[in-house]
Design a protein around this motif. Structure first.
Motif, PDB file in Angstrom:
ATOM      1  N   ASP A  97       0.827  -1.204   0.000  1.00  0.00           N
ATOM      2  CA  ASP A  97       0.000   0.000   0.000  1.00  0.00           C
ATOM      3  C   ASP A  97       0.864   1.258   0.000  1.00  0.00           C
ATOM      4  N   ALA A  98       1.940   1.240   0.768  1.00  0.00           N
ATOM      5  CA  ALA A  98       2.827   2.406   0.863  1.00  0.00           C
ATOM      6  C   ALA A  98       3.500   2.690  -0.486  1.00  0.00           C
ATOM      7  N   VAL A  99       3.951   1.643  -1.159  1.00  0.00           N
ATOM      8  CA  VAL A  99       4.596   1.813  -2.469  1.00  0.00           C
ATOM      9  C   VAL A  99       3.605   2.417  -3.472  1.00  0.00           C
ATOM     10  N   GLU A 100       2.384   1.920  -3.478  1.00  0.00           N
ATOM     11  CA  GLU A 100       1.380   2.454  -4.401  1.00  0.00           C
ATOM     12  C   GLU A 100       1.011   3.896  -4.033  1.00  0.00           C
TER      13      GLU A 100
ATOM     14  N   PHE B  60       5.166   1.223 -11.632  1.00  0.00           N
ATOM     15  CA  PHE B  60       6.124   0.462 -10.827  1.00  0.00           C
ATOM     16  C   PHE B  60       5.890  -1.002 -11.179  1.00  0.00           C
ATOM     17  N   ALA B  61       6.811  -1.598 -11.922  1.00  0.00           N
ATOM     18  CA  ALA B  61       6.653  -2.971 -12.405  1.00  0.00           C
ATOM     19  C   ALA B  61       7.447  -3.947 -11.542  1.00  0.00           C
ATOM     20  N   ASN B  62       6.971  -5.166 -11.478  1.00  0.00           N
ATOM     21  CA  ASN B  62       7.649  -6.252 -10.763  1.00  0.00           C
ATOM     22  C   ASN B  62       7.966  -5.886  -9.316  1.00  0.00           C
ATOM     23  N   VAL B  63       6.971  -5.325  -8.614  1.00  0.00           N
ATOM     24  CA  VAL B  63       7.168  -4.926  -7.218  1.00  0.00           C
ATOM     25  C   VAL B  63       7.317  -6.176  -6.357  1.00  0.00           C
ATOM     26  N   ARG B  64       8.386  -6.187  -5.563  1.00  0.00           N
ATOM     27  CA  ARG B  64       8.644  -7.272  -4.611  1.00  0.00           C
ATOM     28  C   ARG B  64       8.888  -6.648  -3.248  1.00  0.00           C
ATOM     29  N   ASN B  65       8.171  -7.131  -2.230  1.00  0.00           N
ATOM     30  CA  ASN B  65       8.300  -6.608  -0.874  1.00  0.00           C
ATOM     31  C   ASN B  65       8.700  -7.725   0.080  1.00  0.00           C
ATOM     32  N   THR B  66       9.605  -7.386   0.980  1.00  0.00           N
ATOM     33  CA  THR B  66      10.022  -8.313   2.024  1.00  0.00           C
ATOM     34  C   THR B  66       9.931  -7.578   3.346  1.00  0.00           C
ATOM     35  N   VAL B  67       9.180  -8.142   4.285  1.00  0.00           N
ATOM     36  CA  VAL B  67       9.047  -7.541   5.610  1.00  0.00           C
ATOM     37  C   VAL B  67       9.996  -8.261   6.556  1.00  0.00           C
TER      38      VAL B  67
ATOM     39  N   PRO C  51      10.121  -4.608  11.979  1.00  0.00           N
ATOM     40  CA  PRO C  51       9.519  -3.293  11.734  1.00  0.00           C
ATOM     41  C   PRO C  51      10.041  -2.626  10.462  1.00  0.00           C
ATOM     42  N   ASN C  52      10.721  -3.376   9.626  1.00  0.00           N
ATOM     43  CA  ASN C  52      11.300  -2.846   8.391  1.00  0.00           C
ATOM     44  C   ASN C  52      10.766  -3.626   7.194  1.00  0.00           C
ATOM     45  N   ALA C  53      10.821  -2.980   6.040  1.00  0.00           N
ATOM     46  CA  ALA C  53      10.426  -3.655   4.808  1.00  0.00           C
ATOM     47  C   ALA C  53      11.319  -3.154   3.684  1.00  0.00           C
ATOM     48  N   ILE C  54      11.598  -4.042   2.752  1.00  0.00           N
ATOM     49  CA  ILE C  54      12.394  -3.715   1.572  1.00  0.00           C
ATOM     50  C   ILE C  54      11.490  -3.884   0.360  1.00  0.00           C
ATOM     51  N   SER C  55      11.432  -2.851  -0.470  1.00  0.00           N
ATOM     52  CA  SER C  55      10.657  -2.909  -1.708  1.00  0.00           C
ATOM     53  C   SER C  55      11.612  -2.725  -2.878  1.00  0.00           C
ATOM     54  N   ARG C  56      11.485  -3.570  -3.871  1.00  0.00           N
ATOM     55  CA  ARG C  56      12.269  -3.461  -5.111  1.00  0.00           C
ATOM     56  C   ARG C  56      11.299  -3.476  -6.278  1.00  0.00           C
ATOM     57  N   PHE C  57      11.584  -2.638  -7.280  1.00  0.00           N
ATOM     58  CA  PHE C  57      10.743  -2.617  -8.467  1.00  0.00           C
ATOM     59  C   PHE C  57      11.463  -1.883  -9.584  1.00  0.00           C
ATOM     60  N   THR C  58      10.868  -1.953 -10.772  1.00  0.00           N
ATOM     61  CA  THR C  58      11.354  -1.192 -11.903  1.00  0.00           C
ATOM     62  C   THR C  58      10.405  -0.026 -12.116  1.00  0.00           C
ATOM     63  N   LEU C  59      10.957   1.172 -12.135  1.00  0.00           N
ATOM     64  CA  LEU C  59      10.182   2.377 -12.375  1.00  0.00           C
ATOM     65  C   LEU C  59      10.249   2.679 -13.867  1.00  0.00           C
TER      66      LEU C  59
ATOM     67  N   ILE D  94      14.319   2.735 -14.583  1.00  0.00           N
ATOM     68  CA  ILE D  94      15.385   2.487 -13.605  1.00  0.00           C
ATOM     69  C   ILE D  94      14.919   1.449 -12.597  1.00  0.00           C
ATOM     70  N   GLY D  95      15.869   0.870 -11.899  1.00  0.00           N
ATOM     71  CA  GLY D  95      15.562   0.016 -10.774  1.00  0.00           C
ATOM     72  C   GLY D  95      15.464   0.877  -9.529  1.00  0.00           C
ATOM     73  N   VAL D  96      14.645   0.446  -8.581  1.00  0.00           N
ATOM     74  CA  VAL D  96      14.482   1.198  -7.335  1.00  0.00           C
ATOM     75  C   VAL D  96      14.496   0.232  -6.162  1.00  0.00           C
ATOM     76  N   LEU D  97      15.213   0.646  -5.118  1.00  0.00           N
ATOM     77  CA  LEU D  97      15.227  -0.046  -3.837  1.00  0.00           C
ATOM     78  C   LEU D  97      14.711   0.939  -2.806  1.00  0.00           C
ATOM     79  N   MET D  98      13.669   0.550  -2.076  1.00  0.00           N
ATOM     80  CA  MET D  98      13.132   1.374  -1.000  1.00  0.00           C
ATOM     81  C   MET D  98      13.234   0.612   0.309  1.00  0.00           C
ATOM     82  N   VAL D  99      13.574   1.320   1.374  1.00  0.00           N
ATOM     83  CA  VAL D  99      13.596   0.746   2.715  1.00  0.00           C
ATOM     84  C   VAL D  99      12.542   1.486   3.531  1.00  0.00           C
ATOM     85  N   TRP D 100      11.578   0.738   4.031  1.00  0.00           N
ATOM     86  CA  TRP D 100      10.473   1.287   4.816  1.00  0.00           C
ATOM     87  C   TRP D 100      10.655   0.905   6.277  1.00  0.00           C
ATOM     88  N   GLN D 101      10.161   1.746   7.155  1.00  0.00           N
ATOM     89  CA  GLN D 101      10.218   1.472   8.596  1.00  0.00           C
ATOM     90  C   GLN D 101       8.821   1.691   9.168  1.00  0.00           C
TER      91      GLN D 101
END
Length: 151
Positions: free
Chosen positions: A37-40, A93-100, A103-111, A126-133
């Motif tokens: 939800d946060a990525v979207e 945001f294509a091929n979104v992959r999330n790993t929790v 209290p942290n999460a890693i999101s990877r996708f192609t923008l 581009i490729g994107v790596l996001m770190v959520w808390q």
């Protein structure tokens, strides 16, 4: 074997509590959200250039890295992302992959998208790596790094 009033009340109370838990739990899950939800929400904020949405989605300590190497703070990123001189025409945001992980999460996708800047339209992939808390009930973007991908 007789049934006492106590066992009837206990059974009825248990059924009411179980039903209430089933009703309340989905509502809590929706209010807490997920990294998906946060990525979207972040993608939508990019399209709308929504200052308030970015402010709510980003942690105060945000480190925002662009694929060209530029690093921005939360304030710098939001000012640039909401500026009037450029806007996203399309954004996926294509091929979104999330790993929790706790209290942290890693999101990877192609923008993938088209951005209009100074009257010129350019494509971005581009490729994107996001770190959520997890902060309270919300996922906050703590770090983001864009990177060039092989074509």
């Amino acid at each position: 074997m007789g049934i006492s009033r106590r066992s009837i009340v206990t059974t009825a109370l248990g059924a009411v509590l179980l039903a209430a838990t089933r009703v309340v739990r989905p509502a809590l899950a929706e209010s807490e959200g997920t990294p998906v939800d946060a990525v979207e929400a972040f993608r939508k904020a990019m399209m709308a250039r929504d200052y308030n949405a970015f402010d709510a989605l980003c942690a105060a300590q945000l480190s925002y890295g662009h694929s060209g190497g530029k690093i921005q703070t939360k304030e710098e990123f939001i000012l640039a992302a909401t500026a009037e001189d450029s806007r996203w025409k399309t954004l996926e945001f294509a091929n979104v992959r999330n790993t929790v992980a706790g209290p942290n999460a890693i999101s990877r996708f192609t923008l993938n998208g088209e951005i209009e800047s100074d009257g010129k339209v350019g494509s971005v992939s581009i490729g994107v790596l996001m770190v959520w808390q997890k902060q309270g009930d919300a996922w906050k973007l703590l770090a983001r790094q864009g990177f060039k991908t092989e074509k």
